[in-house]
Design a protein around this motif. Structure first.
Motif, PDB file in Angstrom:
ATOM      1  N   ASP A  31       0.845  -1.195   0.000  1.00  0.00           N
ATOM      2  CA  ASP A  31       0.000   0.000   0.000  1.00  0.00           C
ATOM      3  C   ASP A  31       0.880   1.246   0.000  1.00  0.00           C
ATOM      4  OD1 ASP A  31      -2.177   1.698   0.089  1.00  0.00           O
ATOM      5  OD2 ASP A  31      -2.695   1.255   2.176  1.00  0.00           O
ATOM      6  N   ASN A  32       0.644   2.118  -0.974  1.00  0.00           N
ATOM      7  CA  ASN A  32       1.284   3.431  -1.006  1.00  0.00           C
ATOM      8  C   ASN A  32       0.311   4.364  -0.294  1.00  0.00           C
ATOM      9  OD1 ASN A  32       2.446   5.884  -1.577  1.00  0.00           O
ATOM     10  ND2 ASN A  32       2.739   5.480  -3.754  1.00  0.00           N
ATOM     11  N   ILE A  33       0.507   4.564   0.994  1.00  0.00           N
ATOM     12  CA  ILE A  33      -0.443   5.283   1.838  1.00  0.00           C
ATOM     13  C   ILE A  33      -0.480   6.774   1.514  1.00  0.00           C
ATOM     14  CG2 ILE A  33      -0.977   5.910   4.228  1.00  0.00           C
ATOM     15  CD1 ILE A  33       0.340   3.177   4.982  1.00  0.00           C
ATOM     16  N   LYS A  45       5.045   7.260   2.048  1.00  0.00           N
ATOM     17  CA  LYS A  45       4.671   6.492   3.237  1.00  0.00           C
ATOM     18  C   LYS A  45       4.069   5.191   2.727  1.00  0.00           C
ATOM     19  CE  LYS A  45       2.106   6.639   7.551  1.00  0.00           C
ATOM     20  NZ  LYS A  45       1.204   7.437   8.389  1.00  0.00           N
ATOM     21  N   LYS A  47       3.217   0.769   3.232  1.00  0.00           N
ATOM     22  CA  LYS A  47       3.020  -0.417   4.065  1.00  0.00           C
ATOM     23  C   LYS A  47       3.654  -1.583   3.332  1.00  0.00           C
ATOM     24  CE  LYS A  47      -0.253  -3.152   6.631  1.00  0.00           C
ATOM     25  NZ  LYS A  47      -1.662  -3.318   7.011  1.00  0.00           N
ATOM     26  N   ASP A  49       4.810  -5.751   2.895  1.00  0.00           N
ATOM     27  CA  ASP A  49       4.144  -7.056   3.038  1.00  0.00           C
ATOM     28  C   ASP A  49       4.452  -7.713   4.383  1.00  0.00           C
ATOM     29  OD1 ASP A  49       6.787  -7.738   2.512  1.00  0.00           O
ATOM     30  OD2 ASP A  49       6.302  -9.178   0.938  1.00  0.00           O
ATOM     31  N   GLY A  51       3.824  -6.029   7.089  1.00  0.00           N
ATOM     32  CA  GLY A  51       2.883  -5.345   7.969  1.00  0.00           C
ATOM     33  C   GLY A  51       3.435  -4.065   8.571  1.00  0.00           C
ATOM     34  N   ASN A  52       4.698  -3.767   8.354  1.00  0.00           N
ATOM     35  CA  ASN A  52       5.329  -2.577   8.922  1.00  0.00           C
ATOM     36  C   ASN A  52       5.104  -1.353   8.036  1.00  0.00           C
ATOM     37  OD1 ASN A  52       6.408  -4.113  11.055  1.00  0.00           O
ATOM     38  ND2 ASN A  52       8.152  -4.700   9.797  1.00  0.00           N
ATOM     39  N   LEU A  53       5.232  -0.164   8.643  1.00  0.00           N
ATOM     40  CA  LEU A  53       5.123   1.099   7.915  1.00  0.00           C
ATOM     41  C   LEU A  53       6.511   1.680   7.706  1.00  0.00           C
ATOM     42  CD1 LEU A  53       2.126   2.810   9.736  1.00  0.00           C
ATOM     43  CD2 LEU A  53       2.111   1.637   7.537  1.00  0.00           C
ATOM     44  N   TYR A  54       6.705   2.296   6.547  1.00  0.00           N
ATOM     45  CA  TYR A  54       7.996   2.865   6.180  1.00  0.00           C
ATOM     46  C   TYR A  54       7.773   4.227   5.527  1.00  0.00           C
ATOM     47  CZ  TYR A  54       9.467  -2.005   6.518  1.00  0.00           C
ATOM     48  OH  TYR A  54       9.707  -3.284   6.955  1.00  0.00           O
ATOM     49  N   GLN A  71       8.171   1.884  11.324  1.00  0.00           N
ATOM     50  CA  GLN A  71       7.299   1.587  12.472  1.00  0.00           C
ATOM     51  C   GLN A  71       6.867   0.139  12.379  1.00  0.00           C
ATOM     52  OE1 GLN A  71       3.843   4.073  12.801  1.00  0.00           O
ATOM     53  NE2 GLN A  71       3.079   2.997  14.589  1.00  0.00           N
ATOM     54  N   SER A  73       4.869  -3.240  12.961  1.00  0.00           N
ATOM     55  CA  SER A  73       3.461  -3.581  13.106  1.00  0.00           C
ATOM     56  C   SER A  73       3.187  -4.066  14.521  1.00  0.00           C
ATOM     57  CB  SER A  73       3.109  -4.683  12.113  1.00  0.00           C
ATOM     58  OG  SER A  73       1.820  -5.191  12.373  1.00  0.00           O
TER      59      SER A  73
END
Length: 75
Positions: A31-33, A45, A47, A49, A51-54, A71, A73
């Motif tokens: 996901d490209n948030i 920003k 997500k 695979d 589950g972490n955010l970058y 960050q 998950s």
């Protein structure tokens, strides 16, 4: 921290990340948030695979990617 990024054209000046490698791990972007511009940089920003955010930053002049934020998950 510098990272190697695989990307695809998104119709803008930079390419949107689809996958990146961090300390030998292959992380697929699911996901490209969000994305935004700063002076000389473009931020994404994402997500992964895992589950972490970058947050990745592209230095547009040098075509170099860096990990700016991570960050883990909570799940």
């Amino acid at each position: 921290m510098r990272v190697h990024v695989e990307s695809y054209p998104d119709g803008h000046a930079a390419d949107a990340p689809t996958r990146f490698w961090l300390q030998g791990r292959d992380i697929e972007v699911i996901d490209n948030i969000d994305q935004w511009h700063g002076p000389h940089y473009r931020y994404f920003k994402l997500k992964g695979d895992d589950g972490n955010l970058y947050i990745l930053r592209l230095d547009e002049a040098r075509a170099e990617w860096e990990l700016i934020m991570f960050q883990r998950s909570m799940g």
